[in-house]
Design a protein around this motif. Structure first.
Motif, PDB file in Angstrom:
ATOM      1  N   ASN A  52       0.716  -1.082  -0.028  1.00 38.34           N
ATOM      2  CA  ASN A  52       0.110  -0.042  -0.077  1.00 38.34           C
ATOM      3  C   ASN A  52       0.871   1.181   0.043  1.00 38.34           C
ATOM      4  O   ASN A  52       1.738   1.707   1.110  1.00 38.34           O
ATOM      5  CB  ASN A  52      -0.647  -0.101   1.073  1.00 38.34           C
ATOM      6  N   ILE A  53       0.844   1.783  -1.247  1.00 43.52           N
ATOM      7  CA  ILE A  53       1.765   3.094  -1.185  1.00 43.52           C
ATOM      8  C   ILE A  53       1.003   4.122  -1.834  1.00 43.52           C
ATOM      9  O   ILE A  53      -0.099   4.150  -2.308  1.00 43.52           O
ATOM     10  CB  ILE A  53       3.053   2.877  -2.133  1.00 43.52           C
ATOM     11  N   PRO A  54       1.308   5.465  -1.614  1.00 46.56           N
ATOM     12  CA  PRO A  54       0.442   6.547  -2.344  1.00 46.56           C
ATOM     13  C   PRO A  54       0.273   6.408  -3.828  1.00 46.56           C
ATOM     14  O   PRO A  54       1.193   5.808  -4.405  1.00 46.56           O
ATOM     15  CB  PRO A  54       1.609   7.779  -2.109  1.00 46.56           C
ATOM     16  N   ASP A  55      -0.811   6.922  -4.176  1.00 49.34           N
ATOM     17  CA  ASP A  55      -1.232   6.615  -5.558  1.00 49.34           C
ATOM     18  C   ASP A  55      -0.269   7.137  -6.650  1.00 49.34           C
ATOM     19  O   ASP A  55      -0.060   6.637  -7.785  1.00 49.34           O
ATOM     20  CB  ASP A  55      -2.523   7.082  -5.856  1.00 49.34           C
ATOM     21  N   VAL A  95       3.509   1.337   3.523  1.00 48.51           N
ATOM     22  CA  VAL A  95       4.933   1.786   3.496  1.00 48.51           C
ATOM     23  C   VAL A  95       4.926   3.053   3.727  1.00 48.51           C
ATOM     24  O   VAL A  95       4.468   3.969   2.937  1.00 48.51           O
ATOM     25  CB  VAL A  95       5.629   1.276   2.421  1.00 48.51           C
ATOM     26  N   GLU A  96       5.896   3.534   4.444  1.00 51.70           N
ATOM     27  CA  GLU A  96       6.303   5.048   4.653  1.00 51.70           C
ATOM     28  C   GLU A  96       7.608   5.114   4.387  1.00 51.70           C
ATOM     29  O   GLU A  96       8.545   4.555   4.694  1.00 51.70           O
ATOM     30  CB  GLU A  96       5.856   5.712   5.791  1.00 51.70           C
ATOM     31  N   LEU A  97       7.999   6.352   3.885  1.00 52.46           N
ATOM     32  CA  LEU A  97       9.433   6.819   3.513  1.00 52.46           C
ATOM     33  C   LEU A  97       9.940   7.860   4.202  1.00 52.46           C
ATOM     34  O   LEU A  97       9.189   8.887   4.423  1.00 52.46           O
ATOM     35  CB  LEU A  97       9.524   7.038   1.762  1.00 52.46           C
ATOM     36  N   HIS A 147      20.374  14.417  -5.602  1.00 52.92           N
ATOM     37  CA  HIS A 147      20.069  13.492  -6.584  1.00 52.92           C
ATOM     38  C   HIS A 147      18.624  13.154  -6.781  1.00 52.92           C
ATOM     39  O   HIS A 147      18.142  12.564  -7.614  1.00 52.92           O
ATOM     40  CB  HIS A 147      20.930  11.891  -6.574  1.00 52.92           C
ATOM     41  N   THR A 148      17.689  13.738  -5.882  1.00 55.02           N
ATOM     42  CA  THR A 148      16.441  13.664  -5.726  1.00 55.02           C
ATOM     43  C   THR A 148      15.629  14.938  -5.708  1.00 55.02           C
ATOM     44  O   THR A 148      15.980  15.773  -4.879  1.00 55.02           O
ATOM     45  CB  THR A 148      15.891  12.815  -4.764  1.00 55.02           C
ATOM     46  N   SER A 149      14.515  15.014  -6.561  1.00 51.44           N
ATOM     47  CA  SER A 149      14.097  16.606  -6.373  1.00 51.44           C
ATOM     48  C   SER A 149      13.514  16.764  -5.019  1.00 51.44           C
ATOM     49  O   SER A 149      12.790  15.977  -4.585  1.00 51.44           O
ATOM     50  CB  SER A 149      12.960  16.651  -7.717  1.00 51.44           C
ATOM     51  N   LEU A 154      10.789  14.606  -2.648  1.00 51.31           N
ATOM     52  CA  LEU A 154      10.808  14.547  -1.183  1.00 51.31           C
ATOM     53  C   LEU A 154       9.884  15.170  -0.494  1.00 51.31           C
ATOM     54  O   LEU A 154       9.428  14.369   0.455  1.00 51.31           O
ATOM     55  CB  LEU A 154      12.380  15.164  -0.784  1.00 51.31           C
ATOM     56  N   LEU A 155       9.374  16.139  -0.798  1.00 51.84           N
ATOM     57  CA  LEU A 155       8.473  16.981   0.077  1.00 51.84           C
ATOM     58  C   LEU A 155       7.036  16.130  -0.073  1.00 51.84           C
ATOM     59  O   LEU A 155       6.242  16.045   0.767  1.00 51.84           O
ATOM     60  CB  LEU A 155       8.181  18.335  -0.686  1.00 51.84           C
ATOM     61  N   ALA A 156       6.676  15.479  -1.237  1.00 52.92           N
ATOM     62  CA  ALA A 156       5.487  14.836  -1.570  1.00 52.92           C
ATOM     63  C   ALA A 156       5.574  13.509  -0.807  1.00 52.92           C
ATOM     64  O   ALA A 156       4.508  13.080  -0.223  1.00 52.92           O
ATOM     65  CB  ALA A 156       5.258  14.577  -3.016  1.00 52.92           C
ATOM     66  N   PHE A 157       6.733  12.847  -0.803  1.00 52.30           N
ATOM     67  CA  PHE A 157       6.660  11.274  -0.132  1.00 52.30           C
ATOM     68  C   PHE A 157       7.544  10.997   0.905  1.00 52.30           C
ATOM     69  O   PHE A 157       7.470   9.902   1.383  1.00 52.30           O
ATOM     70  CB  PHE A 157       7.131  10.276  -1.679  1.00 52.30           C
TER      71      PHE A 157
END
Length: 305
Positions: free
Chosen positions: A4-7, A67-69, A79-81, A85-88
Motif C-alpha cells: 500500500n503506497i501513495p497513488d 510503506v512510509e518513506l 540527486h532527488t528532486s 522529497l516533499l511529496a513522499f
C-alpha cells in the motif's frame, strides 16, 4: 502481499507494469484489516530507484503492507528532486512519536568514510536507538548493516583490497532459522561494496548469530539473538541491471572497475545479465515480514492500549 503506497508515487506504475501487486491507498482503506506499517529510511542518492527495488521484494506475501518513506534531514539530497522529497518523504522528527512493525535502513555510498565522519551519523544513531523501543524488527542493508553492527555491537568495518562486486554463492549456516525457511542449501545474492565485516569478530560478540556466509563475499546475514535486528551485507533487492548500471557509471567516470563477477555471460559487459537471485530475495523479505514482523508485532501498538 499488496504493498500500500501513495497513488502518485512514481514507482507504482513501474511495479504495476511488472505485474507486481501494488494496492492504492483508496483500495486498501476498504479492507477491514490492520496493515503492517513498514518505515523505510532511504539513504541512497537515487531514491526512486531504491523505492522500486524495495517495494518489489516487499510485495510477495498475503499480508497488506503500508510503506512510509523517511530521509535523513541532516543531509543535502542532491540527486532527488525537492518535489519528490516533499511529496513522499518524512523526517525523523515527524515520525519519532509513532510505532512501526518494521524498519528498513538502506545502504549508502559512504562506506570508505569513518562512520562518525558521515554528516547524518548522529541522526542515524538517534534513529537506531529509537528503533529499539518503537520498531518490532529492523532490516539493515549493506552499509546500513555495517552501521547497525557498529552502533549496536561495536563491530568494525575493514576496507577491501578491491571492490566486492558481483553475484556470489552463499551457504545456509542455520537451516532451522525461520528467516531462511525454504532456502536452498546454496543460493545467490549480489554484493557491491568496498568494505567488509569479519566473521571472527561477529562470532566473538555476544548476542549475534551468523545465518549465512559466502566463500567469496564473506559474512552475508547476521541476526541479533532476539531477532529484532537483521543485518544483510549484500543487495538481494537489486534488479537485473543494477550492477550493470553501477559498472558503466564507474567506467564512464574513468574509474578502474572490474566487470561484476558471475553476472554477465562469459563476463561480457555488452550482454544482458541473467537474474539468479530473485527467488531468494523475495523469500528473504517475505520470511522477515511473516516470522519477524507479523508473528511478533502487537495488534495494537503500546501507545494505543
Amino acid at each position: 502481499m499488496p504493498v500500500n503506497i501513495p497513488d502518485s508515487l512514481p514507482a507504482k506504475s513501474l511495479l504495476e507494469a511488472e505485474n507486481v501487486f501494488v494496492m492504492s491507498q483508496s483500495r486498501a482503506q476498504s479492507q477491514d484489516i490492520r496493515p503492517l506499517k513498514i518505515l523505510i529510511l532511504n539513504l541512497m542518492p537515487l531514491k526512486s530507484v531504491t523505492e522500486a527495488h524495495l517495494l518489489r521484494v516487499l510485495s510477495n506475501s498475503p499480508l497488506q503492507v503500508e510503506v512510509e518513506l523517511m530521509m535523513a534531514s541532516s543531509h543535502a539530497h542532491k540527486h532527488t528532486s525537492q518535489e519528490h522529497l516533499l511529496a513522499f518523504y518524512k523526517t525523523f522528527d515527524e515520525v519519532k512519536t509513532r510505532y512501526f512493525d518494521g524498519l528498513i535502513i538502506t545502504g549508502a555510498p559512504v562506506e570508505l568514510m569513518e562512520f562518525e565522519a558521515v554528516n547524518y551519523w548522529k541522526e542515524l544513531c538517534e534513529i537506531m536507538e529509537w528503533s529499539k523501543q518503537h520498531v518490532t524488527s529492523t532490516f539493515h542493508i549493506c552499509w546500513g548493516a555495517q552501521a547497525g553492527l557498529y552502533y549496536h555491537y561495536g563491530i568494525k568495518k575493514y576496507e577491501l583490497h578491491k571492490k566486492m562486486f558481483g553475484v556470489f554463492s552463499h551457504s545456509v549456516e542455520v537451516p532451522t532459522e525461520p528467516l531462511l525457511r525454504g532456502f536452498d542449501d546454496w543460493y545467490y545474492a549480489p554484493h557491491s561494496r568496498y568494505t567488509e565485516v569479519r566473521a571472527d569478530e561477529i562470532r566473538n560478540t555476544k548476542g549475534l548469530v551468523i545465518l549465512s556466509e559466502s566463500p567469496e563475499a564473506g559474512v552475508y546475514i547476521v541476526v541479533s539473538e532476539d531477532r529484532k535486528q537483521i543485518f544483510v551485507t549484500g543487495h538481494p533487492e537489486y534488479d537485473r541491471n543494477t550492477l550493470a548500471e553501477e559498472y558503466w557509471r564507474d567506467v564512464n567516470k574513468g574509474m578502474e572497475i572490474a566487470v561484476p563477477e558471475n553476472y554477465y555471460s562469459n563476463d561480457n559487459p555488452e550482454g544482458e545479465p541473467a537474474v539468479n537471485w530473485r527467488g531468494h530475495a523475495h523469500l528473504l523479505y517475505s520470511n522477515w515480514l511473516n516470522y519477524y514482523v507479523y508473528q511478533l508485532t502487537p495488534y495494537k501498538f503500546n501507545h494505543e492500549h
